[in-house]
Design a protein around this motif. Structure first.
Motif, PDB file in Angstrom:
ATOM      1  N   ASN A 471       0.821  -1.212   0.000  1.00 16.15           N
ATOM      2  CA  ASN A 471       0.000   0.000   0.000  1.00 16.15           C
ATOM      3  C   ASN A 471       0.856   1.264   0.000  1.00 16.15           C
ATOM      4  N   LYS A 472       1.925   1.258   0.801  1.00 18.11           N
ATOM      5  CA  LYS A 472       2.811   2.421   0.830  1.00 18.11           C
ATOM      6  C   LYS A 472       3.541   2.579  -0.500  1.00 18.11           C
ATOM      7  N   TYR A 473       4.015   1.463  -1.030  1.00 14.51           N
ATOM      8  CA  TYR A 473       4.739   1.507  -2.306  1.00 14.51           C
ATOM      9  C   TYR A 473       3.822   2.014  -3.429  1.00 14.51           C
ATOM     10  N   ALA A 474       2.577   1.508  -3.436  1.00 15.14           N
ATOM     11  CA  ALA A 474       1.629   1.941  -4.474  1.00 15.14           C
ATOM     12  C   ALA A 474       1.314   3.420  -4.342  1.00 15.14           C
ATOM     13  N   SER A 475       1.251   3.938  -3.111  1.00 13.34           N
ATOM     14  CA  SER A 475       0.958   5.368  -2.926  1.00 13.34           C
ATOM     15  C   SER A 475       2.112   6.245  -3.414  1.00 13.34           C
ATOM     16  N   LEU A 476       3.330   5.675  -3.439  1.00 14.52           N
ATOM     17  CA  LEU A 476       4.503   6.446  -3.854  1.00 14.52           C
ATOM     18  C   LEU A 476       4.765   6.371  -5.358  1.00 14.52           C
ATOM     19  N   VAL A 477       4.513   5.229  -5.980  1.00 18.61           N
ATOM     20  CA  VAL A 477       4.843   5.071  -7.404  1.00 18.61           C
ATOM     21  C   VAL A 477       3.615   4.981  -8.285  1.00 18.61           C
ATOM     22  N   GLY A 478       2.430   4.838  -7.685  1.00 15.17           N
ATOM     23  CA  GLY A 478       1.212   4.709  -8.466  1.00 15.17           C
ATOM     24  C   GLY A 478       0.805   3.251  -8.594  1.00 15.17           C
ATOM     25  N   GLU A 480      -0.495   1.518 -11.031  1.00 11.78           N
ATOM     26  CA  GLU A 480      -0.172   0.813 -12.271  1.00 11.78           C
ATOM     27  C   GLU A 480       1.242   0.239 -12.223  1.00 11.78           C
ATOM     28  N   LEU A 481       2.204   1.032 -11.787  1.00 15.68           N
ATOM     29  CA  LEU A 481       3.580   0.560 -11.717  1.00 15.68           C
ATOM     30  C   LEU A 481       3.742  -0.469 -10.599  1.00 15.68           C
ATOM     31  N   ALA A 482       3.054  -0.236  -9.464  1.00 12.69           N
ATOM     32  CA  ALA A 482       3.169  -1.169  -8.335  1.00 12.69           C
ATOM     33  C   ALA A 482       2.563  -2.520  -8.673  1.00 12.69           C
ATOM     34  N   GLY A 483       1.519  -2.553  -9.513  1.00  8.54           N
ATOM     35  CA  GLY A 483       0.863  -3.807  -9.858  1.00  8.54           C
ATOM     36  C   GLY A 483       1.531  -4.571 -10.970  1.00  8.54           C
ATOM     37  N   ASN A 484       2.578  -4.002 -11.561  1.00  8.46           N
ATOM     38  CA  ASN A 484       3.286  -4.660 -12.655  1.00  8.46           C
ATOM     39  C   ASN A 484       4.494  -5.411 -12.098  1.00  8.46           C
ATOM     40  N   SER A 485       4.400  -6.750 -12.018  1.00 10.94           N
ATOM     41  CA  SER A 485       5.479  -7.550 -11.436  1.00 10.94           C
ATOM     42  C   SER A 485       6.747  -7.514 -12.274  1.00 10.94           C
ATOM     43  N   ARG A 486       6.632  -7.093 -13.539  1.00  8.64           N
ATOM     44  CA  ARG A 486       7.799  -7.043 -14.428  1.00  8.64           C
ATOM     45  C   ARG A 486       8.534  -5.707 -14.343  1.00  8.64           C
ATOM     46  N   ALA A 487       7.890  -4.723 -13.731  1.00  8.65           N
ATOM     47  CA  ALA A 487       8.503  -3.392 -13.663  1.00  8.65           C
ATOM     48  C   ALA A 487       9.659  -3.391 -12.671  1.00  8.65           C
ATOM     49  N   PRO A 488      10.726  -2.631 -12.963  1.00  5.29           N
ATOM     50  CA  PRO A 488      11.843  -2.550 -12.015  1.00  5.29           C
ATOM     51  C   PRO A 488      11.417  -1.847 -10.732  1.00  5.29           C
ATOM     52  N   VAL A 489      12.045  -2.233  -9.623  1.00  4.64           N
ATOM     53  CA  VAL A 489      11.718  -1.647  -8.326  1.00  4.64           C
ATOM     54  C   VAL A 489      12.246  -0.215  -8.267  1.00  4.64           C
ATOM     55  N   VAL A 490      11.406   0.700  -7.808  1.00  2.00           N
ATOM     56  CA  VAL A 490      11.834   2.075  -7.559  1.00  2.00           C
ATOM     57  C   VAL A 490      12.462   2.098  -6.170  1.00  2.00           C
ATOM     58  N   VAL A 491      13.788   2.209  -6.128  1.00  4.07           N
ATOM     59  CA  VAL A 491      14.519   1.970  -4.889  1.00  4.07           C
ATOM     60  C   VAL A 491      14.119   2.947  -3.793  1.00  4.07           C
ATOM     61  N   ASP A 492      14.015   4.221  -4.128  1.00  3.36           N
ATOM     62  CA  ASP A 492      13.684   5.209  -3.098  1.00  3.36           C
ATOM     63  C   ASP A 492      12.317   4.921  -2.483  1.00  3.36           C
ATOM     64  N   ALA A 493      11.343   4.583  -3.298  1.00  9.51           N
ATOM     65  CA  ALA A 493      10.010   4.256  -2.790  1.00  9.51           C
ATOM     66  C   ALA A 493      10.042   2.973  -1.976  1.00  9.51           C
ATOM     67  N   SER A 494      10.836   2.016  -2.413  1.00  8.13           N
ATOM     68  CA  SER A 494      10.938   0.757  -1.682  1.00  8.13           C
ATOM     69  C   SER A 494      11.563   0.965  -0.303  1.00  8.13           C
TER      70      SER A 494
END
Length: 545
Positions: A471-478, A480-494
């Protein structure tokens, strides 16, 4: 019937005449423990059995090492976002079955004997490990892990077996050795799982060999216990026939409890990821779970006396307090084992062996601390201060883990090493203290309930901590990006998302420390009583007759 022909009143009946619901002190409980007139002498049979029975504990612990490769399993077999959403059930499926089946096996083991629950459970673990290892779909991995969960429910009865075959005063030593063995195999299994993933060729999924290795250990465990462990018949089974024993198991309570927890876990897993928290699906499952738990509580309190929570277990208040301690401890132990490896994957390295190296300080200190923890309790006949200090110690350093980011790997090494020392204490001491806070003839029931509570804590912890992160990660990156398992991790948000997870863990462990302050000492129970004698002599002869 003449007085001479009447059957002798058993210890169980004698200790409850007139006051079946009376609360007792530990001193009163200890008076009902028969002690041999001459000290019971340990020999090679008992020592050998401590080692082979510890392998049952090893199997249950080793099964969790495959969870450190969940991200690799998902990347190999997931074919859609829906498959990836099932990933949490790779671990939760195992834990949930342990939670449901553990009390059944514990209750039956106290009456029928525990040996064949151990042997058959380990054999089923071979089957489950092979199914998960050969799987090509997420659902097949989960199915194999469910079978492994049933196997682990049988294997965890070894924890009570080890305590039964030793004099009460030596139980901390036995559990220290057993937990140290289990933790050592966890370290080995973690590195082997990482090595198998690293050496993966052709995209075949090297993680599969982590399951196959576990299957080999299950097989060796079944064989070793079958040829070394020959206990007397349990006290509760000496005066009852098989039909009565099987019919007296609290199946209604078990099904009600399992269904309630399953509903809660499904709701928590769906919330904020598969469905919105205010969706009908999440509200319905969470409501059903809460209502089910309420019905379960009333049923156990007012309908049955020898249900899952046998009323004789509550002769002292230590039992419910220690169950709470074990539940929160499960959040720490099992939750951290699963989630910390995922944090390392996100922030530091996606190389499986390097992930294992970063995990190793925590795993190693929690391993080598088990025997000293048991030694301190056995020597001092005290445990409460040590347990409370260990819990606050863990709270401090899990909280400090919230300061870790991708540039602070040395901090991760230091803080995880230090809270690993605390988890060594919380792994050993609550289980031993619980076994010394209830009548010894119910130790199988009590031990499996406590392990089920740890599994429950693990399920709730993994689910809640994952939900906090997602939930926190999705609030930071959106979303759509959080739900895409193929997308690279946004380190700062993580980094920011993991910080909230560690703060939640620290608060729960601190609350656990406060609750542990209300525990009572068990030194009167640390006597020469042996519940299940393996060595030839008068004690074993009396238990066999």
């Amino acid at each position: 019937m003449t007085d001479e022909s009447k059957p002798e009143i058993s210890q169980v009946e004698r200790s409850h005449i007139g006051h079946p619901h009376k609360h007792h002190t530990i001193q009163e409980l200890a008076q009902n423990e028969d002690e041999p007139q001459t000290p019971y002498q340990l020999g090679w049979r008992t020592i050998l059995c401590v080692m082979t029975l510890s392998m049952g504990n090893v199997c249950a612990a080793l099964a969790n090492t495959t969870n450190t490769t969940i991200k690799f399993q998902v990347s190999t077999v997931a074919r859609s976002p829906a498959d990836a959403a099932l990933a949490s059930w790779i671990a939760n499926g195992n834990f949930l079955v342990v939670l449901a089946a553990g009390p059944i096996f514990g209750s039956l083991g106290d009456r029928l004997g525990k040996k064949w629950f151990l042997v058959c459970g380990a054999l089923l673990g071979v089957v489950g490990s092979c199914i998960s290892g050969s799987a090509h779909k997420i659902t097949d991995i989960i199915a194999g892990n469910i079978l492994t969960g049933i196997a682990n429910a049988g294997c965890i009865t070894s924890i009570s077996c080890i305590q039964e075959i030793l004099p009460n005063k030596l139980r901390p030593w036995g559990m220290g050795v057993s937990q140290a063995m289990a933790s050592a195999f966890v370290v080995l299994g973690t590195f082997l799982a990482a090595a198998f993933v690293r050496d993966n060729t052709g995209g075949a999924g090297g993680w599969r060999w982590a399951y196959y290795f576990n299957g080999i250990i299950y097989g060796l465990t079944a064989l070793s216990i079958a040829v070394t462990y020959f206990p007397p018949r349990p006290l509760l089974g000496r005066h009852h026939v098989l039909k009565d024993i099987v019919l007296n198991v609290d199946y209604i309570g078990i099904l009600t409890m399992s269904g309630a927890f399953a509903s809660l876990i499904i709701g928590l897993t769906w919330g904020g990821s598969t469905y919105a928290w205010n969706s009908p699906q999440v509200i319905a499952t969470l409501t059903a779970g809460c209502v089910g738990l309420l019905l379960f509580g009333f049923y156990e309190a007012f309908v049955v006396k020898e249900g899952i929570f046998d009323h004789r277990l509550f002769q002292t208040m230590n039992f419910p307090i220690l169950l709470f301690v074990c539940t929160i401890d499960g959040m720490l132990l099992l939750g951290v084992n699963v989630l910390y490896s995922q944090q390392i994957f996100d922030l530091f390295s996606q190389n499986a062996v390097r992930i294992a190296v970063i995990l190793s300080p925590y795993l190693i200190t929690s391993t080598f601390g088990c025997i000293p923890a048991g030694w301190v309790m056995a020597s001092t006949r005290s445990y409460r201060i040590m347990l409370v200090v260990a819990l606050f110690w863990c709270s401090l350093f899990t909280g400090l883990m919230g300061l870790v980011n991708s540039q602070r790997l040395p901090w991760a090494y230091a803080f995880s090493t230090l809270f690993g020392i605390g988890t060594a204490v919380t792994t050993v001491i609550p289980v031993v203290a619980l076994g010394l806070s209830i009548p010894s003839f119910l130790i199988g029931t009590a031990a499996t309930i406590s392990i089920s509570c740890r599994a429950l804590g693990g399920i709730i912890g993994i689910t809640i901590f994952t939900a906090i992160y997602n939930n926190k990660y999705a609030s930071l990156v959106g979303p759509e990006l959080a739900g895409n398992s193929r997308a690279p991790v946004v380190v700062d948000a993580s980094e920011k998302s993991w910080r909230y997870v560690w703060i939640a863990i620290a608060c729960l462990v601190a609350a656990n420390g406060i609750v542990a302050c209300f525990l009572k000492g068990v030194s009167p129970m640390m006597n020469h009583h042996v519940e299940s004698a393996l060595e030839d002599g008068k004690v074993r002869e009396a238990q066999l007759s």
